[in-house]
Write an enzyme that holds these catalytic residues in place. Structure first.
Site, PDB file in Angstrom:
ATOM      1  CG  HIS A   1      42.229 -20.542 -38.882  1.00 11.98           C
ATOM      2  ND1 HIS A   1      43.578 -20.358 -38.668  1.00 11.98           N
ATOM      3  CD2 HIS A   1      41.656 -19.319 -38.703  1.00 11.98           C
ATOM      4  CE1 HIS A   1      43.813 -19.085 -38.369  1.00 11.98           C
ATOM      5  NE2 HIS A   1      42.672 -18.426 -38.395  1.00 11.98           N
TER       6      HIS A   1
ATOM      7  CG  HIS B   1      38.144 -16.509 -39.344  1.00 12.28           C
ATOM      8  ND1 HIS B   1      38.157 -17.102 -38.114  1.00 12.28           N
ATOM      9  CD2 HIS B   1      39.412 -16.064 -39.558  1.00 12.28           C
ATOM     10  CE1 HIS B   1      39.381 -17.025 -37.602  1.00 12.28           C
ATOM     11  NE2 HIS B   1      40.159 -16.407 -38.463  1.00 12.28           N
TER      12      HIS B   1
ATOM     13  CG  HIS C   1      44.032 -17.051 -42.574  1.00  8.85           C
ATOM     14  ND1 HIS C   1      42.694 -16.884 -42.868  1.00  8.85           N
ATOM     15  CD2 HIS C   1      44.130 -16.856 -41.243  1.00  8.85           C
ATOM     16  CE1 HIS C   1      42.030 -16.597 -41.765  1.00  8.85           C
ATOM     17  NE2 HIS C   1      42.869 -16.580 -40.764  1.00  8.85           N
TER      18      HIS C   1
ATOM     19  CG  HIS D   1      36.587  13.129 -34.519  1.00  7.50           C
ATOM     20  ND1 HIS D   1      37.404  13.209 -33.416  1.00  7.50           N
ATOM     21  CD2 HIS D   1      36.561  11.813 -34.854  1.00  7.50           C
ATOM     22  CE1 HIS D   1      37.847  12.001 -33.096  1.00  7.50           C
ATOM     23  NE2 HIS D   1      37.353  11.128 -33.958  1.00  7.50           N
TER      24      HIS D   1
ATOM     25  CD  GLU E   1      37.711   5.936 -33.202  1.00 11.03           C
ATOM     26  OE1 GLU E   1      36.935   6.916 -33.272  1.00 11.03           O
ATOM     27  OE2 GLU E   1      38.905   6.039 -32.915  1.00 11.03           O
TER      28      GLU E   1
ATOM     29  CG  HIS F   1      34.558  10.029 -30.546  1.00  9.93           C
ATOM     30  ND1 HIS F   1      33.611   9.492 -31.394  1.00  9.93           N
ATOM     31  CD2 HIS F   1      35.735   9.897 -31.191  1.00  9.93           C
ATOM     32  CE1 HIS F   1      34.200   9.051 -32.484  1.00  9.93           C
ATOM     33  NE2 HIS F   1      35.488   9.302 -32.405  1.00  9.93           N
TER      34      HIS F   1
ATOM     35  CD  GLU G   1      41.406   6.387 -35.304  1.00  9.87           C
ATOM     36  OE1 GLU G   1      41.552   6.939 -34.192  1.00  9.87           O
ATOM     37  OE2 GLU G   1      40.985   6.985 -36.319  1.00  9.87           O
TER      38      GLU G   1
END
Ligand SMILES: *[C@@H]1O[C@H](CO)[C@@H](O)[C@H](O)[C@H]1NC(C)=O
Ligand SMILES: *[C@@H]1O[C@H](CO)[C@@H](O)[C@H](O)[C@H]1NC(C)=O
Ligand SMILES: *[C@@H]1O[C@H](CO)[C@@H](O)[C@H](O)[C@H]1NC(C)=O
Ligand SMILES: *[C@@H]1O[C@H](CO)[C@@H](O)[C@H](O)[C@H]1NC(C)=O
Ligand SMILES: *[C@@H]1O[C@H](CO)[C@@H](O)[C@H](O)[C@H]1NC(C)=O
Ligand SMILES: *[C@@H]1O[C@H](CO)[C@@H](O)[C@H](O)[C@H]1NC(C)=O
Ligand SMILES: CC(=O)N[C@H]1CO[C@H](CO)[C@@H](O)[C@@H]1O
Length: 382
Positions: free
Chosen positions: A118, A120, A163, A273, A280, A319, A334
């Site tokens: 497939h 994307h 892929h 920070h 994020e 945060h 993250e």
């Protein structure tokens, strides 16, 4: 290992200091009542297990303020799709409306099972947690790669790259993410068998130079994940299955998703920070923790996290993340819709600003400002 843009950072263990949770015994019992009796019990029905896991939803953090939308989603709340050969569950923008940049999924493949061919209209980033997978991809220049990825390896398929992924070990599992929170919207994913089925047979015959009847067995609806046996095509002994003239697992091909994996030891703190370049997106892998997100306009909200939770900290929001376990590390991945991981440290900012201005603004002693560290700490001892 095929890391890049993947910083591995560790917090430091120290003797446990006084727990802030000790004072919050009512909250820890699932009761929204503070030490002074502010609040009240829940009598109209509640899901006590969820309350116990989320004391901060009950008002445990007195510094929270204002109305902050939900920024958390547990994969356990997602609909799992099961297939012959594996399963998948995902978190998209309708689960966390604030997560417009990134969506994520956890997928499992049995040995030999294939996430079918497939592509994307968005880029895909993957991280192997368990087992071993074979990834194969082809791009616009005919550059291609087939490679085996082990635990801790990552891949990146740029927008539109064709892929497929196959499980090689008995049980294989990976986290993957897309640089669009709405990745599962109609028209985002293109499955090869769907395309074949919806193309006139005479066109297929002419296109592939074969008798159109060979396509009568193409499955419909598309299987998404299908069982099978481990690929032996192009086996060349020791490097069986590894070939190609391009790289989807060596970077800097990853231009739209940057990543870090973070391990915070008990009592550690990911310092205050923000990220100047992007929101994020997080997936908690192991342990328990809590994070407070400051969204500006004097609003803030604290969330409790455990393994399998995803979250978004909006673009530029301030945060920090704390562990809440005395014994277990807190580990998370993250991701940023960016070509890099970037953060601005509150401490470093204050330390590099004229100290008298900082002291006067915050009405704190000059001596306190003068001893702030000029180097980023990232992860702090307790
Ligand atoms: C926690 O992480 C550290 C590395 O920072 C590692 O040495 C330690 O074994 C981990 N502890 C547990 C319980 O996994
Ligand atoms: C990789 O191989 C394909 C197929 O042979 C070819 O079209 C492409 O130009 C090659 N790319 C490079 C960088 O050699
Ligand atoms: C295509 O294959 C079918 C089934 O085998 C056969 O009946 C037909 O004659 C073939 N057509 C051509 C053009 O070869
Ligand atoms: C896939 O699963 C089906 C149904 O259980 C089974 O009939 C088939 O033999 C399996 N195929 C492979 C390649 O394992
Ligand atoms: C196997 O890979 C090589 C390139 O490493 C290629 O030249 C050859 O055509 C491939 N063979 C098959 C059967 O795909
Ligand atoms: C989580 O950490 C514990 C040890 O603290 C370890 O036994 C377990 O395997 C870890 N789980 C995952 C999914 O990493
Ligand atoms: C915020 C929080 O609960 N932090 C905890 C981190 O883990 C230590 C034990 O190592 C606790 O003492 C802290 O309360």
């Amino acid at each position: 290992m095929k890391f890049a843009y993947l910083a591995i950072v560790f917090g430091a263990a120290t003797a446990a200091s006084g727990s802030t949770l000790d004072k919050k015994s009512e909250f820890a019992q699932g009761e929204p009542i503070d030490d002074n009796g502010k609040g009240g019990p829940i009598l109209g029905g509640t899901n006590h297990q969820i309350d116990l896991q989320n004391p901060d939803n009950l008002g445990a953090e007195s510094t929270d303020a204002g109305t902050v939308v939900n920024l958390k989603w547990s994969f356990s709340n997602s609909k799992t799709k099961i297939f012959n050969g594996g399963r998948t569950r995902e978190q998209v923008v309708t689960d966390i409306p604030a997560s417009t940049d990134i969506a994520g999924a956890q997928q499992h493949l049995k040995k030999g099972a294939v996430r079918e061919l497939h592509w994307h209209r968005v880029a895909e980033w993957g991280f192997v947690y368990t087992g071993e997978v074979l990834v194969s991809a082809v791009d616009e220049n005919g550059d291609y790669q087939v490679d085996k990825l082990q635990v801790g390896d990552i891949w990146y398929f740029s927008k539109g790259s064709a892929h497929t992924v196959q499980g090689l070990a008995d049980e294989n599992e990976y986290l993957f993410a897309f640089d669009d929170g709405n990745f599962d919207a109609l028209g985002t994913t293109f499955m090869v068998d769907d395309w074949i089925i919806h193309t006139p047979p005479e066109v297929l015959a002419k296109n592939f130079g074969v008798n159109a009847s060979v396509f009568t067995t193409v499955p419909t609806p598309d299987p998404y994940i299908l069982n099978g046996t481990v690929s032996t095509a192009n086996s060349t002994g020791a490097s069986a299955g590894l070939f190609g003239n391009s790289s989807y697992v060596n970077f800097p091909i990853a231009t739209t998703i940057a990543a870090a994996i973070v391990n915070l030891e008990p009592n550690g703190l990911r310092e205050l920070h923000w990220h100047p370049n992007a929101a994020e997106w997080l997936c908690f892998i192991n342990g328990t923790g809590r994070a407070t997100i400051f969204l500006g306009s004097a609003t803030a909200r604290t969330f409790d996290f455990t393994s399998g939770d995803t979250a978004v900290f909006p673009d530029n929001s301030g945060h920090h993340i704390e562990n809440t376990s005395a014994t277990q590390n807190l580990t998370w991945i993250e991701l940023y819709k960016s070509d890099r991981v970037a953060d601005i440290s509150l401490t470093q900012w204050l330390a590099l600003t004229p100290s008298d201005i900082v002291a006067n603004t915050l009405k704190i002693p000059l001596s306190v400002v003068q001893q702030l560290k000029k180097q980023k700490e990232l992860l702090l001892k307790g």
